[in-house]
Design a protein around this motif. Structure first.
Motif, PDB file in Angstrom:
ATOM      1  N   LEU A   1      -7.886   0.698  -9.126  1.00 11.30           N
ATOM      2  CA  LEU A   1      -7.106  -0.516  -8.910  1.00 11.30           C
ATOM      3  C   LEU A   1      -7.590  -1.629  -9.835  1.00 11.30           C
ATOM      4  O   LEU A   1      -8.793  -1.853  -9.973  1.00 11.30           O
ATOM      5  CB  LEU A   1      -7.230  -0.959  -7.449  1.00 11.30           C
ATOM      6  CG  LEU A   1      -6.387  -2.156  -7.001  1.00 11.30           C
ATOM      7  CD1 LEU A   1      -4.888  -1.873  -7.163  1.00 11.30           C
ATOM      8  CD2 LEU A   1      -6.699  -2.503  -5.548  1.00 11.30           C
TER       9      LEU A   1
ATOM     10  N   LYS B   1       0.821  -1.211   0.000  1.00 15.97           N
ATOM     11  CA  LYS B   1       0.000   0.000   0.000  1.00 15.97           C
ATOM     12  C   LYS B   1       0.854   1.259   0.000  1.00 15.97           C
ATOM     13  O   LYS B   1       0.537   2.234  -0.696  1.00 15.97           O
ATOM     14  CB  LYS B   1      -0.950  -0.010   1.210  1.00 15.97           C
ATOM     15  CG  LYS B   1      -2.119  -0.977   1.047  1.00 15.97           C
ATOM     16  CD  LYS B   1      -3.135  -0.863   2.164  1.00 15.97           C
ATOM     17  CE  LYS B   1      -2.648  -1.539   3.438  1.00 15.97           C
ATOM     18  NZ  LYS B   1      -3.713  -1.584   4.469  1.00 15.97           N
TER      19      LYS B   1
ATOM     20  N   VAL C   1      -5.916   3.814  -1.116  1.00 17.83           N
ATOM     21  CA  VAL C   1      -5.275   4.492  -2.249  1.00 17.83           C
ATOM     22  C   VAL C   1      -6.320   5.234  -3.072  1.00 17.83           C
ATOM     23  O   VAL C   1      -7.495   4.857  -3.089  1.00 17.83           O
ATOM     24  CB  VAL C   1      -4.504   3.492  -3.139  1.00 17.83           C
ATOM     25  CG1 VAL C   1      -3.392   2.830  -2.352  1.00 17.83           C
ATOM     26  CG2 VAL C   1      -5.442   2.443  -3.727  1.00 17.83           C
TER      27      VAL C   1
ATOM     28  N   TYR D   1       2.134   1.734  -3.531  1.00 16.91           N
ATOM     29  CA  TYR D   1       1.060   2.257  -4.370  1.00 16.91           C
ATOM     30  C   TYR D   1       0.882   3.760  -4.151  1.00 16.91           C
ATOM     31  O   TYR D   1       0.786   4.546  -5.110  1.00 16.91           O
ATOM     32  CB  TYR D   1      -0.256   1.550  -4.041  1.00 16.91           C
ATOM     33  CG  TYR D   1      -0.450   0.177  -4.657  1.00 16.91           C
ATOM     34  CD1 TYR D   1       0.267  -0.237  -5.776  1.00 16.91           C
ATOM     35  CD2 TYR D   1      -1.394  -0.705  -4.120  1.00 16.91           C
ATOM     36  CE1 TYR D   1       0.062  -1.487  -6.336  1.00 16.91           C
ATOM     37  CE2 TYR D   1      -1.615  -1.954  -4.683  1.00 16.91           C
ATOM     38  CZ  TYR D   1      -0.883  -2.348  -5.786  1.00 16.91           C
ATOM     39  OH  TYR D   1      -1.114  -3.588  -6.335  1.00 16.91           O
TER      40      TYR D   1
ATOM     41  N   LEU E   1      -3.395   1.478 -10.812  1.00 17.10           N
ATOM     42  CA  LEU E   1      -2.606   0.501 -10.064  1.00 17.10           C
ATOM     43  C   LEU E   1      -3.135  -0.896 -10.382  1.00 17.10           C
ATOM     44  O   LEU E   1      -4.268  -1.052 -10.837  1.00 17.10           O
ATOM     45  CB  LEU E   1      -2.726   0.762  -8.555  1.00 17.10           C
ATOM     46  CG  LEU E   1      -2.311   2.145  -8.082  1.00 17.10           C
ATOM     47  CD1 LEU E   1      -2.730   2.355  -6.623  1.00 17.10           C
ATOM     48  CD2 LEU E   1      -0.804   2.349  -8.231  1.00 17.10           C
TER      49      LEU E   1
ATOM     50  N   CYS F   1       3.721   5.814  -5.649  1.00 18.64           N
ATOM     51  CA  CYS F   1       3.725   5.847  -7.117  1.00 18.64           C
ATOM     52  C   CYS F   1       2.575   6.683  -7.672  1.00 18.64           C
ATOM     53  O   CYS F   1       2.708   7.307  -8.731  1.00 18.64           O
ATOM     54  CB  CYS F   1       3.707   4.428  -7.678  1.00 18.64           C
ATOM     55  SG  CYS F   1       5.288   3.563  -7.475  1.00 18.64           S
TER      56      CYS F   1
END
Length: 492
Positions: A193, A150, A189, A153, A164, A156
């Motif tokens: 995803l 996490k 996040v 993620y 992601l 980034c």
């Protein structure tokens, strides 16, 4: 609650097909598959890995030059040189893959977590600076430390990652854990995803659906579940599960599913298992007996969906166990109707073939029915003669002379063997009648010895319609020609 609102599909068939032993897609193959994926409605097409070779980059560029609606993507490692090669391939986006389990980090990369974090951040920033969409993937995420995953993620996303992805690299997830993981990660996040599953334990589709239930917004899939080892999540299974079991739209043109499946199978050379869900040969094929009786009353008795929904046709298989119901339905599918006397005559002839151990093909049944009904039907394609040259130091070459719609046609081709060369010549000769594809080819020796009677069974398709046909001769080339011509005349 709408569980699957705005779900996207990233198709990795082109790259994962080439991860499968024995598959080498040409640039033309990749373009043909990409066009079909775009027609199907796939959102993102991962066209390959640009770092692999110049030939791979040429094929990716060819796909990108098609001007498709889908976003064209390249697989990349967390290295700037991979991004440079992707840029040179004219893609829209990259699937940037960072190993995230300690096993992959220490054994494969021989690095530590923080080094991988820095490499991922820097490569993401570099790609975004050069105008690429970035999907940052955690490889072997199902065996990673979740706090580390996490945090990677989040870092980034701050570096510019647009999407992601969570990769279950060796298929170790189970649906219950998958849904819980995705609820946890998506709450932590901000970026969409994705889920990327492998099918090592046969749970690819179940885990993908569970991830979407848990908040994933994109599914990584392949046609026919193609991919390394046991393959990847099957596009057709995920799409039809959402559309028919959860009653929600995916945006995929489901009527093109079967055609796409057959195209991928033909170009990759990987056959689809007969019992494969939805697209396998047996999925909408029914044997004689109580099932066929039920189908006559209502096809939903033994079919979860109508085959036309995915671009298929229902098939009835006949043999010595055939009954009136199965023969009636098979004839109905051919557009033929018979009275009781004619039905009994057709049934007796079908059973006679079955008693001799023969599989009754579509062409066989049509011939029997037309004989009983006294229908005179002239074949559109008639072989006049063929010549084959073959040897251990000669490229197999064949020439054929045929009547096609009453006109004489002469063609010649080379092939991998005399049968391949002859059938290639026939295919060239009938181009005016449409695109007929050989889907399956089986050979059996009926008798022993070098002069054995050989039976050839083929499955041919044209415009989504499929037929089976046979040929039986002591000459394997002539048996093959007979089977194919019988099937062609049945199709057209």
């Amino acid at each position: 609650m709408i569980l699957f609102e705005n779900v996207r599909f990233l198709d990795t068939t082109l790259r994962d097909g080439e991860q499968t032993p024995g598959v080498a897609l040409t640039s033309e193959d990749k373009v043909a598959i990409a066009r079909k994926l775009d027609e199907l409605g796939v959102n993102v097409i991962e066209a390959g890995s640009a770092i692999t070779s110049e030939g791979e980059r040429e094929s990716i560029r060819a796909v990108a030059a098609e001007g498709l609606n889908a976003e064209i993507c390249s697989y990349c490692r967390i290295m700037k040189q991979d991004v440079d090669f992707a840029l040179a391939s004219n893609v829209d986006s990259i699937h940037l893959v960072a190993p995230v389990s300690d096993l992959h980090i220490s054994v494969k990369l021989r690095k530590d977590r923080e080094t991988v974090r820095q490499m991922a951040i820097e490569t993401t920033e570099y790609a975004r600076e050069h105008g690429l969409i970035v999907e940052l993937s955690g490889e072997d995420a199902s065996r990673a430390d979740m706090d580390f995953l996490k945090s990677l993620y989040i870092d980034c996303v701050e570096a510019g990652a647009d999407r992601l992805c969570f990769c279950d690299t060796v298929g170790l997830l189970v649906p219950e854990r998958t849904e819980a993981l995705f609820r946890d990660i998506t709450s932590a996040v901000r970026a969409p995803l994705s889920i990327h599953c492998h099918n090592d334990f046969g749970l690819g589709t179940a885990n993908t659906i569970a991830a979407l239930r848990g908040g994933a917004r994109q599914a990584h899939v392949t046609i026919n579940g193609i991919g390394e080892r046991s393959g990847n999540t099957s596009l057709e299974e995920v799409v039809m599960t959402i559309e028919w079991l959860y009653k929600q739209k995916t945006g995929i043109n489901t009527k093109e599913i079967f055609k796409t499946s057959r195209l991928v199978s033909r170009l990759t050379g990987i056959p689809v298992a007969p019992n494969k869900s939805l697209v396998g040969g047996n999925a909408f094929t029914h044997e004689a007996g109580i099932h066929v009786h039920g189908l006559l009353a209502d096809t939903s008795t033994y079919e979860p969906i109508k085959p036309e929904v995915i671009g298929r046709e229902r098939k009835i298989v006949l043999g010595k166990h055939a009954g009136k119901s199965s023969v009636t339905l098979a004839l109905k599918e051919m557009g033929l109707s018979v009275d009781d006397t004619q039905l009994h005559e057709v049934l007796d002839r079908v059973k006679e073939m079955g008693d001799h151990g023969k599989r009754v093909t579509d062409a066989d049944l049509q011939t029997i029915a037309e004989t009983v009904l006294n229908i005179q039907k002239e074949a559109k394609v008639v072989l006049e003669e063929y010549t084959v040259v073959s040897g251990n130091k000669v490229i197999p070459t064949a020439s054929v002379r045929m009547k096609v719609d009453g006109k004489e046609v002469i063609e010649a081709s080379i092939g991998d063997g005399p049968v391949d060369a002859t059938l290639a010549s026939i295919k060239k000769g009938i181009q005016s009648l449409g695109d007929v594809q050989l889907e399956e080819y089986h050979v059996d020796a009926i008798t022993g010895g070098t002069d054995a009677l050989v039976e050839v069974l083929v499955k041919l398709s044209k415009d989504g319609k499929m037929v089976t046909s046979r040929g039986a001769r002591t000459d394997i080339v002539m048996a093959s020609v007979e089977a194919v011509l019988n099937g062609i005349n049945r199709l057209i």
